[in-house]
Design an enzyme around this catalytic site. Structure first.
Site, PDB file in Angstrom:
ATOM      1  CE  LYS A 114     -44.937   2.535 -95.524  1.00 50.15           C
ATOM      2  NZ  LYS A 114     -46.038   2.190 -94.603  1.00 50.15           N
ATOM      3  CG  ASP A 151     -45.272   7.067 -97.017  1.00 51.38           C
ATOM      4  OD1 ASP A 151     -45.381   8.106 -97.699  1.00 51.38           O
ATOM      5  OD2 ASP A 151     -44.911   7.093 -95.835  1.00 51.38           O
TER       6      ASP A 151
END
Length: 212
Positions: free
Chosen positions: A120, A138
């Site tokens: 991420k 996210d």
DNA sequence: ATCCCGAGGG
DNA sequence: CCCTCTGGAT
């Protein structure tokens, strides 16, 4: 959600926010990397409050190393997970100097080799700093993608791949920020503000998982 | 699956 | 009180 509806969603999100940008404050690619590392399970607001304490005087790998783990830990104590984050950031500074001449690398493999940097965080840096078509999934994007039906998936990786497949090319580079801002201010976790949502008529949520 | 972990909102 | 916030490592 159908492809035409997805395209209309992004057309409207773009209209609401023509030039979306991260709300993390940073003055260099290195500072962006550090801010994103600190943002795990924390709000942008609390991250900005902490980084404002040391970015001005210690906003480089050398500067953070001069603070040491103890100094950095103290500076970010108001953020969750601060022990692990301080250790990872300091170690990352050392590795940037050892392996990359103090620069932030622009390859996923090199980014993910840094401690505290996973898929991420790497995707955020690749997209925001290097303008690559990477989708960082996210908590907001996972929720919005599934709830609306724009890109459903059981895992973050599945959602990431669904987004890369389904978001029209024209919107791909900024889709990350549109989705995150939409998730933060409209399609919030607890009680989504559907009455004021610009894409409510295209969304799967009202028809499907109605709980209230 | 679990741990890390402060601050803000409801 | 409980939930959430731009996760990652084990």
């Amino acid at each position: 959600m159908k492809r035409a509806a997805i395209e209309e969603c992004f057309r409207r999100l773009r209209e609401a926010n023509p030039a979306p940008r991260t709300e993390l404050e940073y003055g260099s690619v290195f500072q962006l990397l550090v801010a994103v590392m600190l943002s795990a399970q924390a709000t942008d607001r609390s991250v900005n409050l902490a980084t404002a304490r040391f970015f001005p005087e210690h906003g480089t790998p050398e500067g953070l190393l001069a603070m040491g783990v103890e100094g950095l830990t103290e500076a970010i104590r108001t953020i969750g997970l601060y022990k692990t984050k301080a250790r990872n950031v300091i170690r990352t500074c050392e590795l940037l100097l050892e392996r990359h001449g103090g620069q932030v690398p622009d390859r996923r493999e090199d980014l993910e080799a840094l401690p505290g940097v996973g898929r991420k965080t790497a995707n955020v840096v690749l997209n925001t700093a290097f303008r690559q078509p990477a989708m960082a999934v996210d908590t907001h994007i996972f929720r919005v993608s599934n709830r609306t039906g724009i890109a459903p998936g059981k895992t973050v990786l599945a959602v990431e791949q669904a987004l890369l497949r389904r978001v029209p090319k024209e919107y791909l580079l900024d889709a990350h920020h549109w989705l995150i801002l939409h998730g933060r201010y409209v399609c919030v976790a607890r009680k989504p503000k559907c009455p004021q949502c610009p894409i409510a008529d295209l969304c799967d949520y009202p028809d499907k998982t109605r709980l209230d």
